[in-house]
Motif scaffolding. Sequence first.
Motif, PDB file in Angstrom:
ATOM      1  N   GLU A  93       9.735  27.633  34.420  1.00 57.67           N
ATOM      2  CA  GLU A  93       8.517  27.723  35.222  1.00 57.67           C
ATOM      3  C   GLU A  93       7.724  28.944  34.747  1.00 57.67           C
ATOM      4  OE1 GLU A  93       6.993  27.764  39.858  1.00 57.67           O
ATOM      5  OE2 GLU A  93       9.096  28.176  39.441  1.00 57.67           O
ATOM      6  N   GLY A  94       6.420  28.783  34.607  1.00 61.81           N
ATOM      7  CA  GLY A  94       5.564  29.881  34.191  1.00 61.81           C
ATOM      8  C   GLY A  94       5.482  30.080  32.690  1.00 61.81           C
ATOM      9  N   ALA A  95       6.109  29.195  31.888  1.00 61.53           N
ATOM     10  CA  ALA A  95       6.069  29.349  30.426  1.00 61.53           C
ATOM     11  C   ALA A  95       4.645  29.327  29.893  1.00 61.53           C
ATOM     12  CB  ALA A  95       6.883  28.248  29.750  1.00 61.53           C
ATOM     13  N   GLY A  96       3.751  28.649  30.585  1.00 59.45           N
ATOM     14  CA  GLY A  96       2.378  28.493  30.128  1.00 59.45           C
ATOM     15  C   GLY A  96       1.439  29.554  30.642  1.00 59.45           C
ATOM     16  N   ASP A  97       1.907  30.792  30.754  1.00 61.38           N
ATOM     17  CA  ASP A  97       1.023  31.873  31.210  1.00 61.38           C
ATOM     18  C   ASP A  97       0.082  32.301  30.091  1.00 61.38           C
ATOM     19  OD1 ASP A  97       2.592  33.416  29.508  1.00 61.38           O
ATOM     20  OD2 ASP A  97       3.514  34.587  31.104  1.00 61.38           O
TER      21      ASP A  97
ATOM     22  N   THR B 138      12.766  15.760  33.906  1.00 62.92           N
ATOM     23  CA  THR B 138      13.010  16.242  35.260  1.00 62.92           C
ATOM     24  C   THR B 138      12.393  17.624  35.406  1.00 62.92           C
ATOM     25  OG1 THR B 138      15.143  17.214  34.644  1.00 62.92           O
ATOM     26  CG2 THR B 138      15.179  14.945  35.502  1.00 62.92           C
ATOM     27  N   SER B 139      12.299  18.061  36.652  1.00 66.99           N
ATOM     28  CA  SER B 139      11.732  19.367  36.951  1.00 66.99           C
ATOM     29  C   SER B 139      12.360  19.902  38.224  1.00 66.99           C
ATOM     30  CB  SER B 139      10.215  19.250  37.123  1.00 66.99           C
ATOM     31  OG  SER B 139       9.659  20.480  37.521  1.00 66.99           O
ATOM     32  N   THR B 140      12.596  21.202  38.240  1.00 65.52           N
ATOM     33  CA  THR B 140      13.065  21.830  39.472  1.00 65.52           C
ATOM     34  C   THR B 140      11.883  22.216  40.358  1.00 65.52           C
ATOM     35  OG1 THR B 140      13.075  24.012  38.441  1.00 65.52           O
ATOM     36  CG2 THR B 140      15.145  22.753  38.381  1.00 65.52           C
TER      37      THR B 140
ATOM     38  N   GLN C 295       2.051  25.652  41.421  1.00 65.16           N
ATOM     39  CA  GLN C 295       1.472  24.862  40.345  1.00 65.16           C
ATOM     40  C   GLN C 295      -0.005  24.525  40.602  1.00 65.16           C
ATOM     41  OE1 GLN C 295       5.045  24.364  41.094  1.00 65.16           O
ATOM     42  NE2 GLN C 295       4.948  25.771  39.369  1.00 65.16           N
ATOM     43  N   MET C 296      -0.549  25.003  41.701  1.00 65.53           N
ATOM     44  CA  MET C 296      -1.976  24.868  41.991  1.00 65.53           C
ATOM     45  C   MET C 296      -2.714  26.059  41.372  1.00 65.53           C
ATOM     46  SD  MET C 296      -2.145  21.984  43.604  1.00 65.53           S
ATOM     47  CE  MET C 296      -3.723  21.958  44.429  1.00 65.53           C
ATOM     48  N   SER C 297      -4.042  26.014  41.363  1.00 66.46           N
ATOM     49  CA  SER C 297      -4.809  27.017  40.635  1.00 66.46           C
ATOM     50  C   SER C 297      -5.400  28.122  41.503  1.00 66.46           C
ATOM     51  CB  SER C 297      -5.938  26.371  39.840  1.00 66.46           C
ATOM     52  OG  SER C 297      -6.604  27.367  39.090  1.00 66.46           O
ATOM     53  N   GLY C 298      -4.793  29.298  41.416  1.00 68.38           N
ATOM     54  CA  GLY C 298      -5.376  30.483  42.019  1.00 68.38           C
ATOM     55  C   GLY C 298      -6.641  30.891  41.282  1.00 68.38           C
ATOM     56  N   LEU C 299      -6.677  30.657  39.965  1.00 65.57           N
ATOM     57  CA  LEU C 299      -7.866  30.991  39.181  1.00 65.57           C
ATOM     58  C   LEU C 299      -9.080  30.183  39.629  1.00 65.57           C
ATOM     59  CD1 LEU C 299      -6.206  31.204  35.642  1.00 65.57           C
ATOM     60  CD2 LEU C 299      -7.041  33.108  37.037  1.00 65.57           C
ATOM     61  N   PHE C 300      -8.841  28.985  40.163  1.00 63.51           N
ATOM     62  CA  PHE C 300      -9.921  28.145  40.679  1.00 63.51           C
ATOM     63  C   PHE C 300     -10.045  28.265  42.199  1.00 63.51           C
ATOM     64  CE2 PHE C 300     -10.437  26.857  36.567  1.00 63.51           C
ATOM     65  CZ  PHE C 300     -11.104  25.663  36.354  1.00 63.51           C
TER      66      PHE C 300
ATOM     67  N   GLY D 128      -2.239  29.297  45.127  1.00 63.49           N
ATOM     68  CA  GLY D 128      -2.107  28.840  43.750  1.00 63.49           C
ATOM     69  C   GLY D 128      -1.762  29.985  42.818  1.00 63.49           C
ATOM     70  N   GLN D 129      -0.836  29.727  41.896  1.00 61.95           N
ATOM     71  CA  GLN D 129      -0.389  30.768  40.960  1.00 61.95           C
ATOM     72  C   GLN D 129      -0.592  30.373  39.502  1.00 61.95           C
ATOM     73  OE1 GLN D 129       3.668  31.837  41.926  1.00 61.95           O
ATOM     74  NE2 GLN D 129       3.210  31.962  44.109  1.00 61.95           N
ATOM     75  N   ASP D 130      -1.112  29.165  39.242  1.00 60.34           N
ATOM     76  CA  ASP D 130      -1.290  28.689  37.871  1.00 60.34           C
ATOM     77  C   ASP D 130       0.008  28.834  37.071  1.00 60.34           C
ATOM     78  OD1 ASP D 130      -4.300  28.016  37.667  1.00 60.34           O
ATOM     79  OD2 ASP D 130      -4.252  29.992  38.623  1.00 60.34           O
ATOM     80  N   ALA D 131       1.122  28.536  37.717  1.00 56.35           N
ATOM     81  CA  ALA D 131       2.444  28.613  37.071  1.00 56.35           C
ATOM     82  C   ALA D 131       2.808  27.221  36.553  1.00 56.35           C
ATOM     83  CB  ALA D 131       3.502  29.095  38.057  1.00 56.35           C
ATOM     84  N   SER D 132       2.953  27.103  35.249  1.00 56.86           N
ATOM     85  CA  SER D 132       3.346  25.814  34.692  1.00 56.86           C
ATOM     86  C   SER D 132       4.692  25.403  35.287  1.00 56.86           C
ATOM     87  CB  SER D 132       3.422  25.880  33.168  1.00 56.86           C
ATOM     88  OG  SER D 132       4.334  26.869  32.745  1.00 56.86           O
ATOM     89  N   PRO D 133       4.896  24.094  35.466  1.00 63.50           N
ATOM     90  CA  PRO D 133       6.151  23.639  36.067  1.00 63.50           C
ATOM     91  C   PRO D 133       7.345  23.813  35.140  1.00 63.50           C
ATOM     92  CG  PRO D 133       4.839  21.773  35.349  1.00 63.50           C
ATOM     93  CD  PRO D 133       3.999  22.993  35.138  1.00 63.50           C
ATOM     94  N   GLN D 134       8.511  23.972  35.737  1.00 65.03           N
ATOM     95  CA  GLN D 134       9.759  23.952  34.974  1.00 65.03           C
ATOM     96  C   GLN D 134       9.948  22.515  34.520  1.00 65.03           C
ATOM     97  OE1 GLN D 134      12.815  22.236  35.616  1.00 65.03           O
ATOM     98  NE2 GLN D 134      13.781  23.173  33.847  1.00 65.03           N
ATOM     99  N   LEU D 135      10.339  22.332  33.271  1.00 66.08           N
ATOM    100  CA  LEU D 135      10.562  20.993  32.727  1.00 66.08           C
ATOM    101  C   LEU D 135      11.855  20.959  31.920  1.00 66.08           C
ATOM    102  CD1 LEU D 135       6.959  20.330  31.337  1.00 66.08           C
ATOM    103  CD2 LEU D 135       7.919  19.511  33.499  1.00 66.08           C
TER     104      LEU D 135
END
Length: 180
Positions: free
Chosen positions: A94-98, A19-21, A33-38, A43-50
């Motif tokens: 959320e954001g763990a994958g920064d 699940t994810s919030t 969760q979309m790509s600001g870098l692209f 987009g914030q490139d924030a990995s989803p909460q899982l």
Amino acid sequence: MNGNNPYARLPEVPSFTLTSTTVVDGKPLPAPQMSGLFGVPGGQDASPQLTWSGAPAGTKSYAVTVYDPDAPTGSGFWHWAVANIPADIATLPEGAGDDTGTGLPAGAVQLPGDARAARYIGGAPPAGHGPHRYFITVHALDVEDLGVAADATPALLGFTMASHILGRATLVATAETPAG
């Protein structure tokens, strides 16, 4: 959207709950969760909460991957790959994958994806290419450490863990950029 399922040719394994919030199965990726870098606006490139539960007995670690089989590359696009998440962990914020991976548990290894960055890269389908699917998957593994190098590719991770997967939990989100 084609029917390409990245797990269709792998051995079947039991499913467990993911699940994810931040992400809802079958729904569009939220802006963070979309790509600001692209260059995706918002987009914030924030990995989803899982959060996951019900992994098979014998699980000794987890790997998390985010993969877009619909990217116009001939080989899809790996957005995120993390190996060696300890078995006693069942959630990632959320954001763990920064860039630093500070939201990941000790011992976890964040691999460079197809953008060659060892971090989560958000969705960024090309304008007018149609809908893309993002397979967000937690793999339950029968080893504590897969032995993959920190600079390994997600494809090598997939190959290495193939014979160690006890179970798999997947959410599939979508994204589309209209032709401009």
